[in-house]
Design a protein around this motif. Structure first.
Motif, PDB file in Angstrom:
ATOM      1  N   VAL B  36       0.952  -1.231  -0.443  1.00 24.01           N
ATOM      2  CA  VAL B  36      -0.177   0.279  -0.283  1.00 24.01           C
ATOM      3  C   VAL B  36       0.741   1.426  -0.373  1.00 24.01           C
ATOM      4  O   VAL B  36       0.660   2.352  -0.684  1.00 24.01           O
ATOM      5  CB  VAL B  36      -1.143   0.317   0.962  1.00 24.01           C
ATOM      6  CG1 VAL B  36      -1.297   1.431   1.189  1.00 24.01           C
ATOM      7  CG2 VAL B  36      -2.010  -0.771   1.111  1.00 24.01           C
ATOM      8  N   GLU B 107     -10.352  -0.569 -11.024  1.00 27.51           N
ATOM      9  CA  GLU B 107     -10.691  -0.232  -9.975  1.00 27.51           C
ATOM     10  C   GLU B 107      -9.598  -0.707  -9.142  1.00 27.51           C
ATOM     11  O   GLU B 107      -8.839  -0.105  -8.584  1.00 27.51           O
ATOM     12  CB  GLU B 107     -11.866   0.057  -9.036  1.00 27.51           C
ATOM     13  CG  GLU B 107     -12.219   0.859  -8.442  1.00 27.51           C
ATOM     14  CD  GLU B 107     -12.560   0.600  -7.043  1.00 27.51           C
ATOM     15  OE1 GLU B 107     -13.052   0.104  -7.235  1.00 27.51           O
ATOM     16  OE2 GLU B 107     -12.506   1.302  -5.783  1.00 27.51           O
ATOM     17  N   VAL B 110      -5.749   0.005 -10.446  1.00 25.85           N
ATOM     18  CA  VAL B 110      -5.190   0.436 -10.653  1.00 25.85           C
ATOM     19  C   VAL B 110      -5.468   1.359  -9.274  1.00 25.85           C
ATOM     20  O   VAL B 110      -3.979   2.126  -8.948  1.00 25.85           O
ATOM     21  CB  VAL B 110      -6.021   1.962 -11.172  1.00 25.85           C
ATOM     22  CG1 VAL B 110      -5.291   3.497 -10.555  1.00 25.85           C
ATOM     23  CG2 VAL B 110      -6.635   2.075 -12.274  1.00 25.85           C
ATOM     24  N   THR B 111      -6.284   1.064  -7.930  1.00 24.66           N
ATOM     25  CA  THR B 111      -5.167   1.136  -6.571  1.00 24.66           C
ATOM     26  C   THR B 111      -4.164   0.659  -5.907  1.00 24.66           C
ATOM     27  O   THR B 111      -3.842   0.866  -4.988  1.00 24.66           O
ATOM     28  CB  THR B 111      -7.025   0.931  -5.845  1.00 24.66           C
ATOM     29  OG1 THR B 111      -7.048  -0.293  -5.767  1.00 24.66           O
ATOM     30  CG2 THR B 111      -7.972   1.602  -6.242  1.00 24.66           C
ATOM     31  N   LYS B 112      -4.008  -0.768  -6.218  1.00 25.67           N
ATOM     32  CA  LYS B 112      -2.610  -1.535  -5.983  1.00 25.67           C
ATOM     33  C   LYS B 112      -1.879  -0.514  -7.076  1.00 25.67           C
ATOM     34  O   LYS B 112      -1.405  -1.814  -8.153  1.00 25.67           O
ATOM     35  CB  LYS B 112      -3.071  -3.093  -5.766  1.00 25.67           C
ATOM     36  CG  LYS B 112      -4.356  -3.368  -5.782  1.00 25.67           C
ATOM     37  CD  LYS B 112      -4.848  -2.861  -4.503  1.00 25.67           C
ATOM     38  CE  LYS B 112      -5.875  -3.200  -3.727  1.00 25.67           C
ATOM     39  NZ  LYS B 112      -6.733  -2.625  -2.812  1.00 25.67           N
ATOM     40  N   HIS B 113      -1.175  -0.316  -6.687  1.00 25.37           N
ATOM     41  CA  HIS B 113       0.410   0.809  -7.124  1.00 25.37           C
ATOM     42  C   HIS B 113       0.773  -0.051  -8.152  1.00 25.37           C
ATOM     43  O   HIS B 113       1.364  -0.724  -6.667  1.00 25.37           O
ATOM     44  CB  HIS B 113       1.028   1.827  -5.919  1.00 25.37           C
ATOM     45  CG  HIS B 113      -0.008   2.573  -6.043  1.00 25.37           C
ATOM     46  ND1 HIS B 113       0.619   4.037  -5.056  1.00 25.37           N
ATOM     47  CD2 HIS B 113      -1.720   3.043  -5.821  1.00 25.37           C
ATOM     48  CE1 HIS B 113       0.219   4.541  -5.332  1.00 25.37           C
ATOM     49  NE2 HIS B 113      -1.848   4.199  -5.346  1.00 25.37           N
ATOM     50  N   CYS B 172      -4.203  -0.707 -18.047  1.00 26.58           N
ATOM     51  CA  CYS B 172      -4.521   0.632 -16.276  1.00 26.58           C
ATOM     52  C   CYS B 172      -2.576   0.205 -16.461  1.00 26.58           C
ATOM     53  O   CYS B 172      -2.872   1.084 -15.026  1.00 26.58           O
ATOM     54  CB  CYS B 172      -5.021  -0.446 -15.352  1.00 26.58           C
ATOM     55  SG  CYS B 172      -6.919  -0.752 -15.746  1.00 26.58           S
ATOM     56  N   ALA B 176      -2.277   4.974 -11.858  1.00 27.17           N
ATOM     57  CA  ALA B 176      -2.407   5.862 -10.740  1.00 27.17           C
ATOM     58  C   ALA B 176      -1.284   6.629 -10.720  1.00 27.17           C
ATOM     59  O   ALA B 176      -1.880   7.611 -10.367  1.00 27.17           O
ATOM     60  CB  ALA B 176      -2.269   5.138  -9.582  1.00 27.17           C
ATOM     61  N   ASP B 184      -9.794   4.500 -16.967  1.00 27.33           N
ATOM     62  CA  ASP B 184     -11.026   3.768 -16.923  1.00 27.33           C
ATOM     63  C   ASP B 184     -11.924   4.231 -18.428  1.00 27.33           C
ATOM     64  O   ASP B 184     -12.645   3.359 -18.903  1.00 27.33           O
ATOM     65  CB  ASP B 184     -11.783   4.808 -15.427  1.00 27.33           C
ATOM     66  CG  ASP B 184     -13.182   3.917 -15.103  1.00 27.33           C
ATOM     67  OD1 ASP B 184     -13.378   2.338 -14.949  1.00 27.33           O
ATOM     68  OD2 ASP B 184     -14.474   4.249 -15.499  1.00 27.33           O
TER      69      ASP B 184
END
Lengths: 203, 203
Positions: B36, B107, B110-113, B172, B176, B184
């Motif tokens: 994270v 999503e 993208v949220t998990k770099h 993707c 980020a 998206d």
DNA sequence: CACGATACGGAACGCTGTTCCGAAACGCAA
DNA sequence: TTGCGTTTCGGAACAGCGTTCCGTATCGTG
């Protein structure tokens, strides 16, 4: 061209050491050759060895890895950029021009193993490689995109030229190493989506 | 037969003689936390340090880096896979279900770099990470795709589920870290292209 | 011929993922 | 309890990467 100078024997050479220009050309040719055989991610030492110089010499001419890559592919990127307006003028419709240009770009990226993967901005520092590609090709892509969208009558712009270009580049990652993956097909489908009327996305 | 048996066949007895196996859980939590903050590409030593163990311990539990990543995200991938059939059943149309599922997948990536970037088959060896994602999600994507295409009446399949899924994953990459890039949006446009009638691609 | 400038080669540095092995901690048997 | 085998532990060691640094060899010039 007329003076390739492929000698690589390490022994008995009292050759140019203090002269500035030869190494640069040798380096570029060696890098181009190594990129073809070992991919764009080939070790720096391999390129230096192929050119018959030390890594120090390589780094004086090209302070970073990305700059060497840019130098090797500069004329090809230039050719791709110049093909944009020409295709727009010669093609029956802007969409045909856009599709042809994108196909050109995809073929360029896919044939240079690993180039698409090396194109990431990664993070933080503005990569010289990424910057050059963006600065040179985004305007070209933008004008093709605008023309094609005007033809289609799609007023709203769902994605700008930078996003589309980066998306196309991303789609090419790993394409050469994966026979099951058809990047060219996917890219054309993406263009279809980009040019589709906005209402098409709603179910 | 009635030997005192200084030699024991390790058939059924796999009791931990040393320290308890608390390490495995510590490792997973530490890895999740580090992923994270520092991204999926965080150094192995950092994860081991966070868990308070040596790298040797880490590598005994997870023989390769990819397996650790798989273990950390396994339940999320599982949830994503299970969401496929559910969305198909609950959505008004298959296309809506497909778009919603793809948005979920995007999503997640993208949220998990860096996860999308680590997903490459890269070359040669079948990556454990790549394999797991493909094995688990391609069938789900395929059924959604088939349903949506059947609804649209597009008979020909321009791109198979594997290609589409890999394309979405590729789109993707770097999303980020790049505010100008809207993955998206692009993915939804790609889906539009995939579902468009075949003749739409010809100018 | 001698001297300063400069390009050279490659060792060295810091970083990565991965392997290896001596040492410690535990369960079981004597 | 004491000893021993088993298993895990921790971190040094290895190989490879991009990049930096510096002693040295060569060149141009006074």
């Amino acid at each position: 061209m007329s003076h390739p100078g492929p000698e690589q024997q390490p022994a008995a050479r009292a050759r140019p050491a203090g002269r500035p220009r030869r190494s640069q050309e040798d380096l570029l040719q060696a890098a181009a050759a190594v990129f073809v055989t070992s991919g764009v991610d080939a070790p720096v030492r391999e390129i230096a060895a192929k050119a018959g110089v030390g890594v120090g010499t390589l780094y004086r001419h090209f302070p970073t890895r990305a700059e060497l890559v840019v130098a090797v592919y500069r004329h090809q990127v230039e050719a791709c950029a110049e093909a944009g307006p020409r295709l727009l003028a010669e093609s029956p419709t802007p969409e045909v021009a856009l599709r042809a240009w994108v196909a050109l770009f995809v073929e360029f990226l896919v044939t240079k193993h690993g180039l698409a993967g090396a194109l990431h901005a990664d993070d933080a520092g503005p990569d010289a490689l990424h910057r050059y590609f963006v600065d040179r090709l985004v305007p070209v892509c933008g004008s093709l995109l605008d023309a094609a969208r005007a033809e289609r009558g799609a007023s709203a712009s769902p994605a700008d030229a930078y996003t589309v270009l980066k998306g196309v580049g991303n789609l090419c990652i790993g394409a050469a190493a994966d026979p099951r993956y058809d990047a060219d097909e996917l890219v054309q489908l993406l263009i279809s989506g980009v040019l589709a009327p906005v209402g098409d996305r709603d179910a």
